[in-house]
Scaffold this active site. Structure first.
Site, PDB file in Angstrom:
ATOM      1  N   ASN A   1       0.907  -1.175   0.000  1.00  0.00           N
ATOM      2  CA  ASN A   1       0.000   0.000   0.000  1.00  0.00           C
ATOM      3  C   ASN A   1       0.926   1.199   0.000  1.00  0.00           C
ATOM      4  OD1 ASN A   1      -2.374   1.202   2.526  1.00  0.00           O
ATOM      5  ND2 ASN A   1      -2.199   1.771   0.392  1.00  0.00           N
TER       6      ASN A   1
ATOM      7  N   GLN B   1      -2.337   6.692  -1.247  1.00  0.00           N
ATOM      8  CA  GLN B   1      -2.674   7.808  -0.362  1.00  0.00           C
ATOM      9  C   GLN B   1      -1.489   8.760  -0.202  1.00  0.00           C
ATOM     10  OE1 GLN B   1      -3.666   4.486   1.060  1.00  0.00           O
ATOM     11  NE2 GLN B   1      -5.733   4.843   0.262  1.00  0.00           N
TER      12      GLN B   1
ATOM     13  N   ASN C   1      -6.774  10.253   0.367  1.00  0.00           N
ATOM     14  CA  ASN C   1      -6.785   9.298  -0.729  1.00  0.00           C
ATOM     15  C   ASN C   1      -6.262   9.998  -1.984  1.00  0.00           C
ATOM     16  OD1 ASN C   1      -7.822   6.898   0.480  1.00  0.00           O
ATOM     17  ND2 ASN C   1      -9.830   7.865   0.590  1.00  0.00           N
TER      18      ASN C   1
ATOM     19  N   CYS D   1      -5.425   5.540   8.447  1.00  0.00           N
ATOM     20  CA  CYS D   1      -4.734   4.696   7.473  1.00  0.00           C
ATOM     21  C   CYS D   1      -3.704   3.861   8.222  1.00  0.00           C
ATOM     22  CB  CYS D   1      -4.056   5.557   6.410  1.00  0.00           C
ATOM     23  SG  CYS D   1      -3.172   4.586   5.179  1.00  0.00           S
ATOM     24  N   GLY D   2      -3.982   2.572   8.337  1.00  0.00           N
ATOM     25  CA  GLY D   2      -3.115   1.713   9.139  1.00  0.00           C
ATOM     26  C   GLY D   2      -1.718   1.593   8.560  1.00  0.00           C
ATOM     27  N   ASN D   3      -1.635   1.258   7.264  1.00  0.00           N
ATOM     28  CA  ASN D   3      -0.302   1.118   6.656  1.00  0.00           C
ATOM     29  C   ASN D   3       0.438   2.460   6.657  1.00  0.00           C
ATOM     30  OD1 ASN D   3      -0.497  -1.682   5.984  1.00  0.00           O
ATOM     31  ND2 ASN D   3      -1.861  -1.139   4.294  1.00  0.00           N
TER      32      ASN D   3
ATOM     33  N   ASN E   1     -12.258   4.769  10.252  1.00  0.00           N
ATOM     34  CA  ASN E   1     -12.800   4.838   8.895  1.00  0.00           C
ATOM     35  C   ASN E   1     -13.712   3.624   8.699  1.00  0.00           C
ATOM     36  OD1 ASN E   1     -10.747   2.932   8.840  1.00  0.00           O
ATOM     37  ND2 ASN E   1      -9.986   3.497   6.838  1.00  0.00           N
TER      38      ASN E   1
ATOM     39  N   HIS F   1     -15.714   0.263   7.328  1.00  0.00           N
ATOM     40  CA  HIS F   1     -15.375  -1.008   6.649  1.00  0.00           C
ATOM     41  C   HIS F   1     -16.581  -1.932   6.611  1.00  0.00           C
ATOM     42  CE1 HIS F   1     -10.961  -0.495   6.297  1.00  0.00           C
ATOM     43  NE2 HIS F   1     -11.134   0.317   7.312  1.00  0.00           N
TER      44      HIS F   1
ATOM     45  N   GLU G   1     -10.657  -0.464  -1.637  1.00  0.00           N
ATOM     46  CA  GLU G   1     -10.659   0.668  -0.717  1.00  0.00           C
ATOM     47  C   GLU G   1     -11.568   1.799  -1.200  1.00  0.00           C
ATOM     48  OE1 GLU G   1      -7.255   2.424   0.992  1.00  0.00           O
ATOM     49  OE2 GLU G   1      -6.122   0.545   1.152  1.00  0.00           O
TER      50      GLU G   1
ATOM     51  N   CYS H   1      -4.426  -3.220   3.040  1.00  0.00           N
ATOM     52  CA  CYS H   1      -5.159  -2.142   3.729  1.00  0.00           C
ATOM     53  C   CYS H   1      -5.051  -2.440   5.226  1.00  0.00           C
ATOM     54  CB  CYS H   1      -6.627  -2.143   3.282  1.00  0.00           C
ATOM     55  SG  CYS H   1      -7.633  -0.891   4.106  1.00  0.00           S
ATOM     56  N   GLY H   2      -4.358  -1.562   5.950  1.00  0.00           N
ATOM     57  CA  GLY H   2      -4.112  -1.833   7.364  1.00  0.00           C
ATOM     58  C   GLY H   2      -5.388  -1.779   8.192  1.00  0.00           C
ATOM     59  N   THR H   3      -6.176  -0.721   8.020  1.00  0.00           N
ATOM     60  CA  THR H   3      -7.437  -0.646   8.763  1.00  0.00           C
ATOM     61  C   THR H   3      -8.374  -1.754   8.292  1.00  0.00           C
ATOM     62  OG1 THR H   3      -8.214   1.007   7.162  1.00  0.00           O
ATOM     63  CG2 THR H   3      -7.361   1.817   9.293  1.00  0.00           C
ATOM     64  N   GLY H   4      -8.244  -2.137   7.006  1.00  0.00           N
ATOM     65  CA  GLY H   4      -9.061  -3.235   6.484  1.00  0.00           C
ATOM     66  C   GLY H   4      -8.703  -4.565   7.116  1.00  0.00           C
TER      67      GLY H   4
END
Ligand SMILES: N[C@H](CCC[C@H](N)C(=O)O)C(=O)O
Length: 279
Positions: free
Chosen positions: A13, A46, A66, A75-77, A162, A164, A213, A222-225
């Site tokens: 990502n 992003q 984004n 954004c986790g990553n 965010n 999901h 995303e 996707c980290g948060t994903g």
């Protein structure tokens, strides 16, 4: 304007990271789109803008956009790449860093092996937190967890800051990410749109995941994903509390003890190159 940036990725990502700790920076959505354009600009999923902290309790703040120019909550990553950047740039000598995002304060730890562990805060399952409108839908309960019938599939919904929507699939390799992903991402029941996750359970401590995303299409990770998929899987009774997540761009480790406890995400953060661009 001549803009210096650092290109980074977290499990594929990818990000354009901009250091605005020494002088304020405002980019227009058009300039963000140009930065994100993989042919006419630098190219990224992003854009991460690192700023000085505005609160004594945090070391920095950062903003996430984004590549459409839309600002997002989390954004986790990107949070892991933020740590790698500020440590390598000598902006901090700490190994435990607190950062404020749009709506959360994150605690991030740089590990000896170079990976970064992020306290991602607690998941929020109330539909209104995404927001998601369940009006008229009858959820199927799996171990007491609501799975909502939308577009012919069953969605577990959760906010990690965010939004999901996660569905279980038999095989991520053949999942209809390109066709069903956008239909869920832009579905009217998600007033601020949504990140659409496709989760394959490989074992109670291992999953494969693809994410279409919000505002970015399918990314390699996707980290948060990954956090969202694991907490949905735990609530639905499919997973234990520590899970390795295989994404197309690399591996993440997600841990959650349930309830109001925070989700911990551990994964890589890689600098690719420094550059300059005329905007
Ligand atoms: N597309 C996401 C933001 C980036 C999240 C993802 N890159 C991550 O690592 O969490 C959204 O609109 O909510």
């Amino acid at each position: 304007m001549r803009l210096r940036f650092t290109k980074m990725h977290g499990a594929g990502n990818d990000f354009v990271v901009i250091d605005a700790t020494k002088q304020p920076l405002t980019l227009t959505p058009e300039q963000m789109r140009h930065l994100g354009d993989r042919r006419f600009g630098v190219g990224c999923d992003q854009i991460l803008v690192i700023e000085p902290s505005t609160d004594a309790g945090a070391d920095f703040r950062y903003r996430i956009f984004n590549n459409t120019g839309a600002e997002v909550e989390h954004c986790g990553n990107g949070s892991r790449c933020f740590v790698r950047y500020v440590v390598d740039a000598g902006l901090t000598d700490k190994r435990e860093i607190h950062v404020d995002t749009l709506n959360r304060r994150l605690r991030l730890m740089l590990q000896d092996d170079g990976r970064v562990t992020v306290n991602m805060g607690a998941p929020v399952f109330e539909p209104a937190a995404l927001p998601f409108d369940p009006a008229g839908l009858v959820p199927r309960l799996e171990h007491g967890f609501e799975l909502w019938p939308v577009e012919g599939v069953e969605l577990g919904v959760v906010s990690m800051g965010n939004p999901h929507a996660v569905q279980r699939v038999a095989d991520v390799a053949t999942a209809p990410v390109a066709t069903l992903g956008p239909r869920i991402e832009g579905h009217a029941r998600f007033a601020r749109r949504v990140n659409a996750g496709f989760l394959q359970v490989l074992a109670r401590d291992r999953i494969a995941l693809r994410v279409y995303e919000r505002d970015a299409g399918e990314t390699l990770a996707c980290g948060t994903g990954a956090c969202a998929a694991v907490v949905v899987g735990i609530r639905a009774g499919w997973l234990d509390s520590a899970v390795e997540v295989q994404t197309r761009g690399g591996q993440l480790r997600i841990e959650w003890a349930g309830g109001d406890s925070p989700v911990l995400m551990t994964g890589p953060a890689v600098k690719v190159f420094d550059g300059e661009i005329e905007l």
